[in-house]
Structure formats: C-alpha cells, structure tokens
Design a protein around this motif. Structure first.
Motif, PDB file in Angstrom:
ATOM      1  N   VAL A   1     -30.356  27.839  -9.194  1.00  0.00           N
ATOM      2  CA  VAL A   1     -30.765  27.130 -10.411  1.00  0.00           C
ATOM      3  C   VAL A   1     -32.281  26.966 -10.457  1.00  0.00           C
ATOM      4  N   MET A   2     -32.919  26.753  -9.317  1.00  0.00           N
ATOM      5  CA  MET A   2     -34.379  26.610  -9.303  1.00  0.00           C
ATOM      6  C   MET A   2     -35.067  27.885  -9.766  1.00  0.00           C
ATOM      7  N   VAL A   3     -34.480  29.035  -9.438  1.00  0.00           N
ATOM      8  CA  VAL A   3     -35.019  30.305  -9.936  1.00  0.00           C
ATOM      9  C   VAL A   3     -34.918  30.343 -11.455  1.00  0.00           C
ATOM     10  N   GLN A   4     -33.799  29.873 -11.987  1.00  0.00           N
ATOM     11  CA  GLN A   4     -33.608  29.847 -13.441  1.00  0.00           C
ATOM     12  C   GLN A   4     -34.556  28.847 -14.105  1.00  0.00           C
ATOM     13  N   VAL A   5     -34.782  27.711 -13.451  1.00  0.00           N
ATOM     14  CA  VAL A   5     -35.696  26.700 -13.999  1.00  0.00           C
ATOM     15  C   VAL A   5     -37.098  27.280 -14.159  1.00  0.00           C
ATOM     16  N   LYS A   6     -37.578  27.965 -13.127  1.00  0.00           N
ATOM     17  CA  LYS A   6     -38.919  28.552 -13.186  1.00  0.00           C
ATOM     18  C   LYS A   6     -39.003  29.662 -14.221  1.00  0.00           C
ATOM     19  N   ALA A   7     -37.906  30.367 -14.422  1.00  0.00           N
ATOM     20  CA  ALA A   7     -37.879  31.406 -15.456  1.00  0.00           C
ATOM     21  C   ALA A   7     -37.990  30.791 -16.855  1.00  0.00           C
ATOM     22  N   VAL A   8     -37.301  29.670 -17.076  1.00  0.00           N
ATOM     23  CA  VAL A   8     -37.381  28.979 -18.369  1.00  0.00           C
ATOM     24  C   VAL A   8     -38.800  28.470 -18.613  1.00  0.00           C
ATOM     25  N   ILE A   9     -39.429  27.902 -17.591  1.00  0.00           N
ATOM     26  CA  ILE A   9     -40.799  27.399 -17.734  1.00  0.00           C
ATOM     27  C   ILE A   9     -41.750  28.530 -18.111  1.00  0.00           C
ATOM     28  N   GLU A  10     -41.603  29.667 -17.453  1.00  0.00           N
ATOM     29  CA  GLU A  10     -42.454  30.817 -17.770  1.00  0.00           C
ATOM     30  C   GLU A  10     -42.171  31.333 -19.177  1.00  0.00           C
ATOM     31  N   LYS A  11     -40.920  31.303 -19.580  1.00  0.00           N
ATOM     32  CA  LYS A  11     -40.537  31.768 -20.914  1.00  0.00           C
ATOM     33  C   LYS A  11     -41.233  30.967 -22.005  1.00  0.00           C
ATOM     34  N   TYR A  12     -41.363  29.666 -21.803  1.00  0.00           N
ATOM     35  CA  TYR A  12     -41.980  28.802 -22.812  1.00  0.00           C
ATOM     36  C   TYR A  12     -43.468  28.538 -22.536  1.00  0.00           C
ATOM     37  N   GLU A  13     -44.083  29.412 -21.741  1.00  0.00           N
ATOM     38  CA  GLU A  13     -45.526  29.378 -21.490  1.00  0.00           C
ATOM     39  C   GLU A  13     -45.974  28.029 -20.903  1.00  0.00           C
ATOM     40  N   GLY A  14     -45.156  27.506 -20.013  1.00  0.00           N
ATOM     41  CA  GLY A  14     -45.493  26.239 -19.368  1.00  0.00           C
ATOM     42  C   GLY A  14     -45.880  26.450 -17.914  1.00  0.00           C
ATOM     43  N   TYR A  15     -46.027  25.357 -17.196  1.00  0.00           N
ATOM     44  CA  TYR A  15     -46.353  25.425 -15.779  1.00  0.00           C
ATOM     45  C   TYR A  15     -45.878  24.149 -15.098  1.00  0.00           C
ATOM     46  N   ILE A  16     -45.730  24.232 -13.767  1.00  0.00           N
ATOM     47  CA  ILE A  16     -45.301  23.074 -12.978  1.00  0.00           C
ATOM     48  C   ILE A  16     -46.544  22.336 -12.507  1.00  0.00           C
ATOM     49  N   ALA A  17     -46.712  21.105 -12.981  1.00  0.00           N
ATOM     50  CA  ALA A  17     -47.880  20.295 -12.609  1.00  0.00           C
ATOM     51  C   ALA A  17     -47.684  19.604 -11.266  1.00  0.00           C
ATOM     52  N   ASN A  18     -46.423  19.288 -10.932  1.00  0.00           N
ATOM     53  CA  ASN A  18     -46.151  18.602  -9.659  1.00  0.00           C
ATOM     54  C   ASN A  18     -44.712  18.896  -9.254  1.00  0.00           C
ATOM     55  N   GLU A  19     -44.485  19.007  -7.945  1.00  0.00           N
ATOM     56  CA  GLU A  19     -43.159  19.325  -7.428  1.00  0.00           C
ATOM     57  C   GLU A  19     -42.937  18.558  -6.134  1.00  0.00           C
ATOM     58  N   ASP A  20     -41.801  17.868  -6.043  1.00  0.00           N
ATOM     59  CA  ASP A  20     -41.491  17.047  -4.868  1.00  0.00           C
ATOM     60  C   ASP A  20     -40.057  17.344  -4.431  1.00  0.00           C
ATOM     61  N   GLU A  21     -39.904  18.190  -3.406  1.00  0.00           N
ATOM     62  CA  GLU A  21     -38.575  18.597  -2.932  1.00  0.00           C
ATOM     63  C   GLU A  21     -38.199  17.813  -1.688  1.00  0.00           C
ATOM     64  N   GLU A  22     -36.943  17.366  -1.631  1.00  0.00           N
ATOM     65  CA  GLU A  22     -36.438  16.609  -0.487  1.00  0.00           C
ATOM     66  C   GLU A  22     -35.108  17.201  -0.034  1.00  0.00           C
ATOM     67  N   ASN A  23     -34.911  17.276   1.299  1.00  0.00           N
ATOM     68  CA  ASN A  23     -33.672  17.797   1.879  1.00  0.00           C
ATOM     69  C   ASN A  23     -33.170  16.846   2.940  1.00  0.00           C
ATOM     70  N   ASN A  24     -31.888  16.541   2.910  1.00  0.00           N
ATOM     71  CA  ASN A  24     -31.259  15.779   3.980  1.00  0.00           C
ATOM     72  C   ASN A  24     -29.828  16.273   4.137  1.00  0.00           C
ATOM     73  N   HIS A  25     -29.046  15.583   4.955  1.00  0.00           N
ATOM     74  CA  HIS A  25     -27.689  16.050   5.251  1.00  0.00           C
ATOM     75  C   HIS A  25     -26.722  15.822   4.089  1.00  0.00           C
ATOM     76  N   TYR A  26     -27.148  15.048   3.121  1.00  0.00           N
ATOM     77  CA  TYR A  26     -26.234  14.692   2.042  1.00  0.00           C
ATOM     78  C   TYR A  26     -26.575  15.363   0.715  1.00  0.00           C
ATOM     79  N   ARG A  27     -27.873  15.699   0.535  1.00  0.00           N
ATOM     80  CA  ARG A  27     -28.258  16.236  -0.766  1.00  0.00           C
ATOM     81  C   ARG A  27     -29.622  16.920  -0.686  1.00  0.00           C
ATOM     82  N   THR A  28     -29.820  17.881  -1.589  1.00  0.00           N
ATOM     83  CA  THR A  28     -31.112  18.536  -1.786  1.00  0.00           C
ATOM     84  C   THR A  28     -31.550  18.250  -3.219  1.00  0.00           C
ATOM     85  N   SER A  29     -32.799  17.792  -3.379  1.00  0.00           N
ATOM     86  CA  SER A  29     -33.269  17.434  -4.719  1.00  0.00           C
ATOM     87  C   SER A  29     -34.719  17.867  -4.902  1.00  0.00           C
ATOM     88  N   ASN A  30     -35.109  18.013  -6.157  1.00  0.00           N
ATOM     89  CA  ASN A  30     -36.480  18.387  -6.489  1.00  0.00           C
ATOM     90  C   ASN A  30     -36.870  17.660  -7.770  1.00  0.00           C
TER      91      ASN A  30
END
Length: 307
Positions: A94-123
């Motif tokens: 899904v993250m690959v798809q998210v970045k594709a959508v952002i590029e499609k609409y001529e946008g960019y990621i200003a900030n990104e905060d990814e976290e991983n633990n034993h229960y969940r992965t989030s960004n």
C-alpha cells in the motif's frame, strides 16, 4: 493620485511660506530650530500620506470600495487541510501505491514518521498536493485502505487577508519612495541619518509583511494532507518468536525489575531489619562479656597476688 499631489503641494506651500519668514526669524530662532521646523512639517506630510494610503490607496473610492474591487479581481485564496487514517492488509504494497498517488497529483511528502513493533506497523505522512487537486488526491488515498478510521477536511479562506496585506505593502512602498525622495534632498548628516533610520524601519516592516504573504501563498498553492497508514498483526496465525537480542533485552529488563523489587521488599521489612540489628548487637555484647569472665576464671592464683 490627486490627493497625494494636493498633500505634497500643501507641504511645498508650507515650506515656502515658512521660508519667507525664516530670514526674519533667524535672529530670534535658536540654533537647530529651523531644522526642527522642517522635520516637523515633513513628519506631518508623512502622516497625511500614510492616512491617505491606508484609507484610500486607489482612485476607485473609499477603502471599503477599493477592497471590494480588489477582492473581485483576486481569486479566492483558500488553505485546505485534510486528516485521514486508514488500516491496510499489506503495509509495504500500500505504501508503494500511496507514493504513486502522490506523484500522480504532483505532490510530495513533507514529513514521514514510520514505527514498527510486534503488534503493528504504522506511518504518519504529511503530504503536500496542489490546491486544485486536493479533493481527488485525498479520496484516492483513503480508497487504498481496507478500513477508513476517519477523514476530516478543513478549509480556511484567507482572501481578505491577502487583499489587506497587498494594500499594506502598497502603502509601505509609497512611504518608502517618499523617504527616498527626501533622502536625495537631505543636505546635512543629521538629516541623512534620520531619513535612513526611517527607511530602515519601513523596509524591515516590508520584509515582515512580504514574508507573511509568501507563507500564505505557499499554503494556498499546496494543500496539506495528514495521512496515517497502519497494519495490525494477528498473533493467532503468526505467533511472535523473540530472537536472541529480544531475549537479552528481556533478561536485562527482568533482572533490573527483580533488583528493584528486592529493594522495595527491604524497605517494607525495615522494622524486622532494625530488630535483627539490635539482637545481633546484644548477642555480640553478651558473648564478649562471657569470654571476659571465662578468661578471668582460668587465670593462675599468683597472678591475682602480684596484681
């Protein structure tokens, strides 16, 4: 511009009229008083100029009318901001798809905060997209989730602030130009320094106002989307198996917790510890006296006679 011409003409007449009297007044006027009088007239002229620029900076009529005319000419300036959270089944895909959508609409990621633990992965992403494509981008991004926790949109109309800032800039520019003209006519060092000081203040105010305008323009040009993408794990099908590092970390953590529990237990048992210390002291004293009596009983008789 008619009123500006009238103001400047009035200043010229005032200076000319005063000039006719300067020769007769010089004998009675204290040194520097003539410069003070000219400076006062210039100050009044500046105040009138500022009042004119702030109240009626165009020939279209009153300030309100001018503002309405400017508002009609300037497109609406709206700052858009969206907040959304989606749950996904395959985070990496899904993250690959998210970045594709952002590029499609001529946008960019200003900030990104990814976290991983034993229960969940989030960004948590801060995404900038062009203002006129904001709604499409937000809808397409949220459609990537298996579940949308929330989606909120906020729009802030700053058109009036845009018009007001542009009017203030025009006013400050007119005052700045007037100071430049006065600076060219200044003859003494004091006059030059005084006018340059006024110019410095005006230009600092201009920089601050123009900075605010650029900030608003950037916020309007690019809308902001706060998007959280996360995946949770089902441990019934994929049980957690700790590696060596996790085991060592757990061991150190468990040992420290055990040490703290012992300390807490000792604090709880302080009366018994105190009693034990007293009993040990009494026992040691009793044994010492007993050894002294025993030693005295075993000494030879002649020892007592010599002593």
């Amino acid at each position: 511009m008619k009123q500006i011409t009238a103001i400047l003409a009035a200043c010229l007449i005032a200076l000319t009229g005063c000039g006719g009297n300067f020769e007769g007044m010089n004998a009675d006027m204290a040194p520097g008083m003539e410069d003070m009088l000219v400076s006062e007239i210039m100050s009044k002229a500046e105040e009138q100029l500022e009042e004119y620029d702030e109240a009626d900076y165009d020939d279209a009529g009153s300030y309100e009318n001018t503002k309405n005319v400017a508002t009609a000419k300037i497109p609406s300036k709206i700052i858009k901001e969206g907040n959304a959270s989606i749950e996904v089944g395959e985070y990496a895909a899904v993250m690959v798809q998210v970045k594709a959508v952002i590029e499609k609409y001529e946008g960019y990621i200003a900030n990104e905060d990814e976290e991983n633990n034993h229960y969940r992965t989030s960004n948590s992403l801060v995404i900038k997209v062009l203002n006129d494509r904001f709604e499409e981008a937000l809808n397409e991004l949220t459609a990537l989730g298996d579940k949308v926790d929330y989606k909120r949109v906020n729009a802030d109309d700053v058109t009036e602030e845009f018009v007001d800032i542009q009017a203030r800039i025009k006013t400050k520019r007119a005052v700045e130009q007037r100071y430049v003209e006065i600076l060219q006519q200044a003859k003494t060092i004091d006059e030059i320094l005084e006018v340059e000081d006024h110019l410095r203040v005006i230009r600092e105010e201009l920089e601050s106002i123009e900075g605010r305008l650029k900030y608003l323009d950037e916020r309007v040009k690019y809308s902001t989307i706060h998007l959280t993408v996360y995946q949770t794990y089902d441990y019934a099908s994929t049980p957690y198996s700790p590696d060596f590092g996790d085991k060592m970390g757990d061991a150190f953590g468990g040992g420290w917790e055990g040490f703290l529990m012992v300390l807490v237990g000792i604090v709880y048992l302080w009366p018994f510890v105190l009693l034990l210390i007293v009993l040990l002291f009494l026992l040691r004293r009793w044994r010492k006296k007993r050894r002294a009596r025993k030693a005295a009983a075993t000494k030879p008789p002649y020892y007592h006679a010599q002593s």
